[in-house]
Write a protein that holds these residues in place. Sequence first.
Motif, mmCIF file in Angstrom:
data_model
loop_
_atom_site.group_PDB
_atom_site.id
_atom_site.type_symbol
_atom_site.label_atom_id
_atom_site.label_comp_id
_atom_site.label_asym_id
_atom_site.label_seq_id
_atom_site.Cartn_x
_atom_site.Cartn_y
_atom_site.Cartn_z
ATOM 1 N N MET A 1 1.262 -1.353 0.317
ATOM 2 C CA MET A 1 -0.258 0.051 0.030
ATOM 3 C C MET A 1 1.097 1.331 -0.076
ATOM 4 O O MET A 1 1.918 1.451 0.407
ATOM 5 N N TYR A 2 0.509 2.676 -0.479
ATOM 6 C CA TYR A 2 1.400 3.186 -0.451
ATOM 7 C C TYR A 2 1.292 4.026 0.838
ATOM 8 O O TYR A 2 0.185 4.013 1.817
ATOM 9 N N TYR B 1 3.370 7.790 3.116
ATOM 10 C CA TYR B 1 3.501 9.081 2.367
ATOM 11 C C TYR B 1 5.082 9.099 2.885
ATOM 12 O O TYR B 1 5.202 8.066 3.954
ATOM 13 N N ARG C 1 -6.548 18.010 -5.563
ATOM 14 C CA ARG C 1 -5.033 17.472 -5.358
ATOM 15 C C ARG C 1 -4.078 16.417 -5.596
ATOM 16 O O ARG C 1 -3.941 16.061 -6.695
ATOM 17 N N GLU D 1 -0.959 11.402 -4.624
ATOM 18 C CA GLU D 1 -1.138 10.065 -4.290
ATOM 19 C C GLU D 1 -1.851 9.720 -2.177
ATOM 20 O O GLU D 1 -0.533 10.022 -2.323
ATOM 21 N N PRO D 2 -2.479 8.863 -2.626
ATOM 22 C CA PRO D 2 -4.315 8.790 -2.999
ATOM 23 C C PRO D 2 -4.663 9.545 -3.485
ATOM 24 O O PRO D 2 -4.509 10.958 -2.710
ATOM 25 N N PHE E 1 1.557 18.658 5.972
ATOM 26 C CA PHE E 1 1.059 17.508 7.256
ATOM 27 C C PHE E 1 2.229 18.739 8.191
ATOM 28 O O PHE E 1 3.354 19.262 7.849
ATOM 29 N N ASP F 1 -7.959 8.200 5.996
ATOM 30 C CA ASP F 1 -6.910 7.816 5.009
ATOM 31 C C ASP F 1 -6.353 6.680 4.941
ATOM 32 O O ASP F 1 -5.745 5.703 5.520
ATOM 33 N N ALA G 1 -3.725 5.413 2.955
ATOM 34 C CA ALA G 1 -3.498 5.038 2.385
ATOM 35 C C ALA G 1 -1.590 4.822 3.346
ATOM 36 O O ALA G 1 -1.144 3.721 3.668
ATOM 37 N N PHE H 1 -11.444 11.510 0.792
ATOM 38 C CA PHE H 1 -11.569 11.304 2.922
ATOM 39 C C PHE H 1 -13.368 11.517 3.760
ATOM 40 O O PHE H 1 -13.682 12.230 3.202
#
Lengths: 236, 236
Positions: free
Chosen positions: A1-2, A4, B33, B36-37, B48, B86, B88, B128
């Motif tokens: 899975m992706y 960050y 955006r 990804e995702p 972040f 989320d 990811a 999301f």
Amino acid sequence: MYRYPVTSRILLAIDCIIFGFDGKDIKLLLVKRNLEPEMGKWSLMGGFLREDEDLEVGAGRIIFYLTGLKNIYVEQLETFGKVNRDPAERTVSVVFFALIQIDEHDSEAVRNHNASWISLDQRPELIFDHNEMVGRAIEHLRYKAALHPIGFELLPELFTIPQLQKLYEAIYNTPLDRRNFSRKLLSTGLLIDTGSKNSNSTTKKATLYKLDTIRYKEKFHAFWNFMPDSMKPVKI
Amino acid sequence: MYRYPVTSRILLAIDCIIFGFDGKDIKLLLVKRNLEPEMGKWSLMGGFLREDEDLEVGAGRIIFYLTGLKNIYVEQLETFGKVNRDPAERTVSVVFFALIQIDEHDSEAVRNHNASWISLDQRPELIFDHNEMVGRAIEHLRYKAALHPIGFELLPELFTIPQLQKLYEAIYNTPLDRRNFSRKLLSTGLLIDTGSKNSNSTTKKATLYKLDTIRYKEKFHAFWNFMPDSMKPVKI
DNA sequence: GCAAAAGTGTTACTTGTACACCCATGC
DNA sequence: GCATGGGTGTACAAGTAACACTTTTGC
């Protein structure tokens, strides 16, 4: 899975501000901290968020652990994240605000956690930014109780109007007129007269009411105005 | 230095809900955006949290990056932390609520970030739990604007009473009586008559006012009641 | 001179506030 | 029978809501 591409992941704490009412004073459930740093000092009850739990679930877990109570009034208050708020390492804390019926808590669990119910005006210095958290919570309690019928969460299922008045007087630290209070309260239609009377009184026995839970949900957002002008919150 | 013996540290995001007012509609600043995702889908502007920044600093950084504005009205709204919010990886997002004067933003910066001002009633589906965040923000805007004079944050420094009325009508999506609105507003003592008139009107020119910033701070917590009964918030 | 928006005042009604007397109970 | 606290009603003040006419301006 992706995942960050960000390096810094942060420790997430949950701290709980738990209010109770003993018929006279608003009390706060505080613990003597059992871990480093600042072991032995007073603090809010807290814990770390687990990887598999939602925020509110984490708050519920911590409150249950300390008081043995579930299904109580809990709302998220604010998140505190100053870089150096915790000297051990960067920790961001999501603060929850809970109201409980003080006589229903599990006093053994409280004792086992080195916790005590402490009146607001006698509360000790707390660690980190917990004093600030409590300040915000008191402000929020005053704000919210003026607009929404949350006072009931601090009282037993059956309560009298004078009890409720003492609660509001404690919240706003100001005397209220008995007649106006009673009239305004009854006019909300939220109270059901149970017919019985308060037995543990040494003078005239007051009527016991219970909350009309259906109307309570409907009227939760009907704004009240119990807050005296002088007591309106002063800081943002 | 001591470090907590906890394994799971979590990614902390900041998402910003930025409101503007174009004289007619309340608008939201949304971005397409760019990571990804869900790349290419509409979302709130976010980022972040950095290891060396406080939460509000992070929010300010993100808002400045997108709009070129500093010293605007920002408050923390709520923290969203559902385990799978989320896809990811586990990310907890602290959501901030900002009000800006729409004509002062840096439109080039906005364009460079693939961002657009979108009317509330035309907003697209967001990624999301961002729809839920926006819902909470609208609720909060209505709630707060009924109690505190925050509407000014959405208007230019000089504004007319009819402009302000249109703003409140947009917030509550309901018509208000001109005479009562004007009287109530002036009675707050928060407005200073600048003596000049609105020139870009094709009919009678309205008086331009500015905010009395000293009284504004003093009276910030004086409760208003511009919110019509029917518009009081319905959900928690 | 007319259409469009700004400005202003009065009245009825609703809500809040201030205040005083009688009642029930335990000692 | 008296001290303590509970229950209730009324009159005044304040705030809110409803409503219509006059003024300025651009065309």
